[in-house]
Write an enzyme that holds these catalytic residues in place. Structure first.
Site, mmCIF file in Angstrom:
data_model
loop_
_atom_site.group_PDB
_atom_site.id
_atom_site.type_symbol
_atom_site.label_atom_id
_atom_site.label_comp_id
_atom_site.label_asym_id
_atom_site.label_seq_id
_atom_site.Cartn_x
_atom_site.Cartn_y
_atom_site.Cartn_z
ATOM 1 N N GLY A 55 0.750 -1.115 0.136
ATOM 2 C CA GLY A 55 -0.049 0.153 0.087
ATOM 3 C C GLY A 55 0.702 1.237 -0.010
ATOM 4 O O GLY A 55 1.883 1.305 0.450
ATOM 5 N N GLN A 56 0.118 2.302 -0.822
ATOM 6 C CA GLN A 56 1.192 3.634 -0.680
ATOM 7 C C GLN A 56 -0.122 4.629 -0.756
ATOM 8 O O GLN A 56 -1.048 4.722 -1.332
ATOM 9 C CB GLN A 56 1.822 3.774 -1.899
ATOM 10 C CG GLN A 56 3.139 2.824 -1.754
ATOM 11 C CD GLN A 56 4.008 2.949 -3.174
ATOM 12 O OE1 GLN A 56 3.365 2.717 -4.221
ATOM 13 N NE2 GLN A 56 5.041 3.318 -3.093
ATOM 14 N N GLY A 58 -0.930 9.052 1.112
ATOM 15 C CA GLY A 58 -0.175 10.514 1.380
ATOM 16 C C GLY A 58 0.617 10.095 2.550
ATOM 17 O O GLY A 58 1.533 11.136 2.819
ATOM 18 N N THR A 61 4.453 4.587 2.814
ATOM 19 C CA THR A 61 4.341 3.194 2.264
ATOM 20 C C THR A 61 4.175 1.989 3.181
ATOM 21 O O THR A 61 4.617 2.095 4.467
ATOM 22 C CB THR A 61 5.795 2.985 1.390
ATOM 23 O OG1 THR A 61 5.990 4.025 0.673
ATOM 24 C CG2 THR A 61 5.622 1.767 0.642
ATOM 25 N N LYS A 76 4.460 0.299 8.650
ATOM 26 C CA LYS A 76 4.305 1.349 7.735
ATOM 27 C C LYS A 76 5.444 2.267 8.062
ATOM 28 O O LYS A 76 5.841 2.576 9.271
ATOM 29 C CB LYS A 76 2.996 2.086 8.490
ATOM 30 C CG LYS A 76 2.548 3.151 7.760
ATOM 31 C CD LYS A 76 2.752 4.323 8.639
ATOM 32 C CE LYS A 76 2.579 5.658 7.686
ATOM 33 N NZ LYS A 76 2.143 7.019 8.569
ATOM 34 N N ASP A 173 -10.350 10.152 9.017
ATOM 35 C CA ASP A 173 -10.066 10.131 7.498
ATOM 36 C C ASP A 173 -10.902 8.617 7.298
ATOM 37 O O ASP A 173 -10.193 7.673 6.866
ATOM 38 C CB ASP A 173 -8.580 10.148 7.263
ATOM 39 C CG ASP A 173 -8.123 9.809 5.685
ATOM 40 O OD1 ASP A 173 -9.270 10.262 5.205
ATOM 41 O OD2 ASP A 173 -7.192 9.639 5.324
#
Length: 378
Positions: A55-56, A58, A61, A76, A173
């Site tokens: 996953g990448q 804002g 990574t 992470k 978020d």
């Protein structure tokens, strides 16, 4: 020798001594968090090989790693570190390590021997809810029963963060790309990278606007005033995604349909709900349930934050609808409450801009963290 000294320097800079001190305090309720060495995580990820990226976004990574005991983890690696925020970062690592809820991705530990601290999470193996809603091959297998359970589990987590945790937490978020699914399609809420701890004597905070376009509370966007109701709005958008199978924001759609929340409210007002509902749901013959969930989503998307329901009210309503549909009357909320370990009641002004994401399975899922990001404590 030089590398060893550098790692020791980073460990101190990143608050390693403070974290060790916190973990050693006799009144701490957790010893579960592990401080990993840089070498351990390098080995676990084949030196952060490209093939290990899952996953990448804002914030950084995410790598898939394998520990010596065969535990699969998500590691992470953040992009940013703010030295002035280190004390907050350590405090929040402690707090997050004690959130023990079956529908929250578990933080296992961290590594402080690198320039930017690394966070280590349990690995969730079935991608994101975004993938499952928007990939035609997967969405056709996502029944209404599964969708409503995922909605209910996610609402339960947000209700817990807002009102059960001793230090209330606003996620900030909430979106389908931050809800991971395991092999049984059980929801696991992730990515607390933007989250905020709410001091016990406050009900709102003024912050730089942060989040993902399409999910952002318009009142928060206008006023920078962050409240728990901001999560309610974002969750409302996720509910509509589950109902319609449409993306929260799409520039491929006409202007009036571009923002899903507005398009949904307009369709509901003009009695066109079943023209936009996902086909797989429309064919299930459960119109009354769909209509009730749509009305709940409408309440979540009310422009005035004070007029929205609380996440606790939303969670209770979703449970009620599920219980009615299942004719069981058994609420999984009762089970979930037993699986929660309450956070220690510590008064703090810390801003949770410092935990991580674990966005497995999707490298393109709403990668538009379009809104400006606060420089985080990583």
């Amino acid at each position: 020798m030089k590398l060893s000294r550098l790692r020791e320097q980073y460990f101190k800079q990143n608050g390693g001594l403070l974290l060790q001190q916190q973990l050693d305090e006799p009144d701490k309720t957790t010893k579960a968090i592990k401080i990993f060495s840089a070498e351990e995580l390098e080995k676990a990820t084949d030196n952060y090989h490209e093939s290990k990226i899952v996953g990448q976004g804002g914030y950084g990574t995410v790598y898939k790693g394998l520990l010596p005991n065969d535990t699969v983890v998500a590691i992470k690696k953040s992009k940013l570190v703010d030295r002035s925020q280190i004390e907050q970062f350590i405090n929040e690592v402690i707090v997050l390590s004690q959130i023990n809820h079956r529908n929250v991705v578990k933080l296992l530990g961290c590594c402080l021997e690198t320039e930017v601290p690394l966070l280590v999470y349990e690995f969730v193996n079935n991608g994101t809810l975004f993938d499952h809603i928007h990939d035609p091959k997967k969405s056709s297998k996502l029944s209404w029963k599964t969708r409503s359970r995922i909605a209910s589990e996610t609402a339960g987590v947000l209700s817990y963060l807002h009102s059960v945790a001793s230090i209330p937490i606003i996620h900030r978020d909430v979106k389908s790309a931050n809800i991971l699914l395991d092999a049984n399609h059980t929801a696991k809420v992730s990515d607390f990278g933007a989250s905020k701890l709410i001091p016990l004597d406050q009900t709102q905070l003024f912050t730089m606007v942060q989040g993902t376009s399409g999910y952002l509370d318009p009142e928060y966007l206008l006023t920078s005033q962050l409240t728990e109701k901001s999560d309610v709005y974002s969750f409302g958008v996720v509910l509509v995604e589950l109902l319609t199978g449409k993306k929260a924001l799409s520039f491929d759609r006409s202007e009036e349909e571009r923002t899903l929340a507005m398009y949904f409210l307009s369709s509901l007002k003009n009695d066109k709900l079943f023209q936009i509902v996902e086909e797989v749901i429309a064919n299930e013959g459960i119109n009354e349930q769909v209509r009730e969930v749509a009305n709940l989503a409408k309440r979540c998307l009310t422009i005035k934050a004070e007029e929205r329901p609380t996440m606790k009210e939303v969670a209770i309503e979703l449970e009620r609808l599920r219980a009615m549909a299942n004719h069981s009357g058994v609420s999984s909320t009762d089970v979930n409450q037993e699986e929660m370990v309450h956070l220690p009641r510590e008064k703090t002004d810390a801003c949770m801009d410092t935990s991580g994401i674990m966005n497995t399975g999707s490298t393109n899922s709403m990668e538009d963290h379009i809104m400006p990001e606060v420089s985080s404590g990583r």
